[in-house]
Design a protein around this motif. Structure first.
Motif, PDB file in Angstrom:
ATOM      1  N   PHE A 187       0.738  -1.290  -0.019  1.00 39.53           N
ATOM      2  CA  PHE A 187      -0.125  -0.074   0.086  1.00 39.53           C
ATOM      3  C   PHE A 187       0.978   1.216  -0.003  1.00 39.53           C
ATOM      4  O   PHE A 187       0.685   2.232  -0.777  1.00 39.53           O
ATOM      5  N   PHE A 188       2.142   1.252   0.859  1.00 43.73           N
ATOM      6  CA  PHE A 188       2.941   2.386   1.020  1.00 43.73           C
ATOM      7  C   PHE A 188       3.492   2.835  -0.610  1.00 43.73           C
ATOM      8  O   PHE A 188       3.359   3.679  -0.978  1.00 43.73           O
ATOM      9  N   ALA A 189       3.844   1.499  -1.130  1.00 39.72           N
ATOM     10  CA  ALA A 189       4.541   1.811  -2.436  1.00 39.72           C
ATOM     11  C   ALA A 189       3.578   2.215  -3.424  1.00 39.72           C
ATOM     12  O   ALA A 189       3.775   2.996  -4.257  1.00 39.72           O
ATOM     13  N   GLU A 190       2.317   1.746  -3.329  1.00 42.38           N
ATOM     14  CA  GLU A 190       1.176   2.140  -4.335  1.00 42.38           C
ATOM     15  C   GLU A 190       0.980   3.855  -3.989  1.00 42.38           C
ATOM     16  O   GLU A 190       0.795   4.675  -5.029  1.00 42.38           O
ATOM     17  N   LYS A 223       3.258   5.903  -2.871  1.00 46.32           N
ATOM     18  CA  LYS A 223       4.446   6.629  -3.366  1.00 46.32           C
ATOM     19  C   LYS A 223       4.304   7.010  -4.821  1.00 46.32           C
ATOM     20  O   LYS A 223       4.781   7.851  -5.391  1.00 46.32           O
ATOM     21  N   LYS A 224       3.828   5.629  -5.732  1.00 52.69           N
ATOM     22  CA  LYS A 224       3.819   5.684  -7.157  1.00 52.69           C
ATOM     23  C   LYS A 224       2.532   6.950  -7.606  1.00 52.69           C
ATOM     24  O   LYS A 224       2.779   7.538  -8.496  1.00 52.69           O
ATOM     25  N   LYS A 225       1.486   6.842  -6.826  1.00 50.54           N
ATOM     26  CA  LYS A 225       0.479   7.651  -7.101  1.00 50.54           C
ATOM     27  C   LYS A 225       0.847   9.366  -7.152  1.00 50.54           C
ATOM     28  O   LYS A 225       0.434  10.091  -7.804  1.00 50.54           O
ATOM     29  N   TYR A 226       1.514   9.431  -5.708  1.00 48.63           N
ATOM     30  CA  TYR A 226       1.748  10.869  -5.470  1.00 48.63           C
ATOM     31  C   TYR A 226       3.475  10.846  -5.620  1.00 48.63           C
ATOM     32  O   TYR A 226       3.887  11.487  -4.848  1.00 48.63           O
ATOM     33  N   TRP A 227       3.844  10.669  -6.641  1.00 53.58           N
ATOM     34  CA  TRP A 227       5.238  10.522  -6.921  1.00 53.58           C
ATOM     35  C   TRP A 227       5.885  12.223  -7.143  1.00 53.58           C
ATOM     36  O   TRP A 227       7.027  12.067  -6.864  1.00 53.58           O
ATOM     37  N   ASP A 228       5.174  13.165  -7.228  1.00 55.32           N
ATOM     38  CA  ASP A 228       5.691  14.394  -7.374  1.00 55.32           C
ATOM     39  C   ASP A 228       5.302  15.039  -5.924  1.00 55.32           C
ATOM     40  O   ASP A 228       5.765  16.367  -5.797  1.00 55.32           O
ATOM     41  N   ALA A 229       4.899  14.502  -4.795  1.00 57.23           N
ATOM     42  CA  ALA A 229       4.874  15.011  -3.499  1.00 57.23           C
ATOM     43  C   ALA A 229       6.172  14.990  -2.928  1.00 57.23           C
ATOM     44  O   ALA A 229       7.029  14.431  -3.114  1.00 57.23           O
ATOM     45  N   ARG A 230       6.116  16.092  -1.816  1.00 58.36           N
ATOM     46  CA  ARG A 230       7.362  16.150  -1.185  1.00 58.36           C
ATOM     47  C   ARG A 230       7.758  14.984  -0.206  1.00 58.36           C
ATOM     48  O   ARG A 230       8.947  14.469  -0.048  1.00 58.36           O
ATOM     49  N   HIS A 231       6.844  14.713   0.277  1.00 60.96           N
ATOM     50  CA  HIS A 231       6.781  13.568   1.341  1.00 60.96           C
ATOM     51  C   HIS A 231       5.544  12.491   1.322  1.00 60.96           C
ATOM     52  O   HIS A 231       4.534  13.187   1.060  1.00 60.96           O
ATOM     53  N   ASN A 232       5.657  11.329   1.531  1.00 59.13           N
ATOM     54  CA  ASN A 232       4.648  10.527   1.903  1.00 59.13           C
ATOM     55  C   ASN A 232       5.129   9.664   3.061  1.00 59.13           C
ATOM     56  O   ASN A 232       5.576   8.480   2.968  1.00 59.13           O
ATOM     57  N   CYS A 233       4.571  10.390   4.160  1.00 63.51           N
ATOM     58  CA  CYS A 233       4.872   9.581   5.430  1.00 63.51           C
ATOM     59  C   CYS A 233       3.689   8.615   5.822  1.00 63.51           C
ATOM     60  O   CYS A 233       2.600   8.446   5.224  1.00 63.51           O
ATOM     61  N   ALA A 266      -4.630  -1.562  10.147  1.00 61.71           N
ATOM     62  CA  ALA A 266      -4.960  -0.345   9.292  1.00 61.71           C
ATOM     63  C   ALA A 266      -3.568   0.387   9.008  1.00 61.71           C
ATOM     64  O   ALA A 266      -2.452   0.084   9.929  1.00 61.71           O
ATOM     65  N   ALA A 267      -3.397   0.794   7.936  1.00 63.90           N
ATOM     66  CA  ALA A 267      -2.172   1.410   7.254  1.00 63.90           C
ATOM     67  C   ALA A 267      -2.752   2.945   6.937  1.00 63.90           C
ATOM     68  O   ALA A 267      -3.827   3.116   6.281  1.00 63.90           O
ATOM     69  N   VAL A 268      -1.894   4.054   7.053  1.00 66.15           N
ATOM     70  CA  VAL A 268      -2.201   5.217   6.802  1.00 66.15           C
ATOM     71  C   VAL A 268      -0.978   5.970   6.040  1.00 66.15           C
ATOM     72  O   VAL A 268       0.305   5.766   6.190  1.00 66.15           O
ATOM     73  N   VAL A 269      -1.319   6.620   5.028  1.00 67.00           N
ATOM     74  CA  VAL A 269      -0.133   7.665   4.192  1.00 67.00           C
ATOM     75  C   VAL A 269      -0.827   8.868   4.443  1.00 67.00           C
ATOM     76  O   VAL A 269      -1.791   9.170   3.646  1.00 67.00           O
ATOM     77  N   VAL A 270       0.231   9.709   4.725  1.00 67.22           N
ATOM     78  CA  VAL A 270      -0.220  11.109   4.702  1.00 67.22           C
ATOM     79  C   VAL A 270       0.759  11.855   3.742  1.00 67.22           C
ATOM     80  O   VAL A 270       2.022  11.724   3.848  1.00 67.22           O
TER      81      VAL A 270
END
Length: 213
Positions: A35-38, A40-50, A90-94
């Motif tokens: 899920f985290f990898a997904e 990061k790929k979706k929001y590849w242009d973001a500064r951070h994917n915590c 549960a997992a969360v990415v911000v």
């Protein structure tokens, strides 16, 4: 303990920075990492994917990542929200899109925690319980008494079969098993037969009874 039945997404804006929280149910660490990898790929242009996740009936397996934010300002505060809310599996990415204004350590912690809270609000949460399924057989004189008892004690009724006698299947949280059995016996003057179907894991979602393997 609460579980995420349906994931959700929410966004907050803090001093022009966008914080997008995506919450997903996960069964194990591998699923969380995928899920985290997904994300990061979706929001590849973001500064951070915590990220953060909690797994296990006692929240025993946890991980978190600041993903380039100052240490302790993102992943751990996000994890703390999951733990405090009693959420597991549960997992969360911000995802953060930087708005050009520094938030400072305290500002980052608050923003990431608020984003996770908003993400959880967008989810459908359920509370799984360990229970016992029972089959109650009674005559029609005992039916009304048991229906009243189950309504008063908020005991979920799985099924009711009507024939020469009445057969009622119920599910009870394990910690209330003996107390409810005693109440059934007292209400029916010991005329009702109680048979165990077996232990189970169940939850109620908007009044709907759900069982889990």
């Amino acid at each position: 303990m609460k579980s995420v039945y349906e994931g959700g997404e929410a966004e907050i804006v803090e001093k022009k920075s966008r914080f997008i929280a995506t919450v997903r149910p996960v069964k194990d660490e591998a699923e969380a990492n995928a899920f985290f990898a997904e994300m990061k790929k979706k929001y590849w242009d973001a500064r951070h994917n915590c990220s953060a996740f909690v797994i296990g009936q006692k929240q025993e397996l946890t991980r978190s990542s600041d993903d380039g934010e100052p240490s302790g300002t993102a992943g751990r505060p996000m994890l703390d929200v999951l733990l405090k809310e009693g959420v597991t599996d549960a997992a969360v990415v911000v995802t953060r899109y930087f708005g050009g204004v520094l938030l400072g350590t305290g500002g980052l912690v608050r923003a990431y925690q608020q984003a996770v809270s908003a993400g959880l609000d967008a989810c459908t949460l359920i509370e799984k319980q360990n229970g016992m399924r029972l089959q109650i057989r009674t005559d029609y004189n005992g039916l009304g008494k048991l229906q009243y008892l189950f309504a008063q004690e908020a005991v979920p009724v799985v099924d009711t079969q009507y024939a020469d006698s009445v057969s009622i299947e119920i599910v009870i949280p394990l910690e209330r098993d003996q107390a409810i059995r005693k109440a059934i016996t007292e209400k029916t003057a010991a005329t009702a037969a109680i048979d165990e179907i077996g232990e189970c894991v169940f939850a109620l979602k908007n009044g709907e009874l759900m069982f889990f393997a």
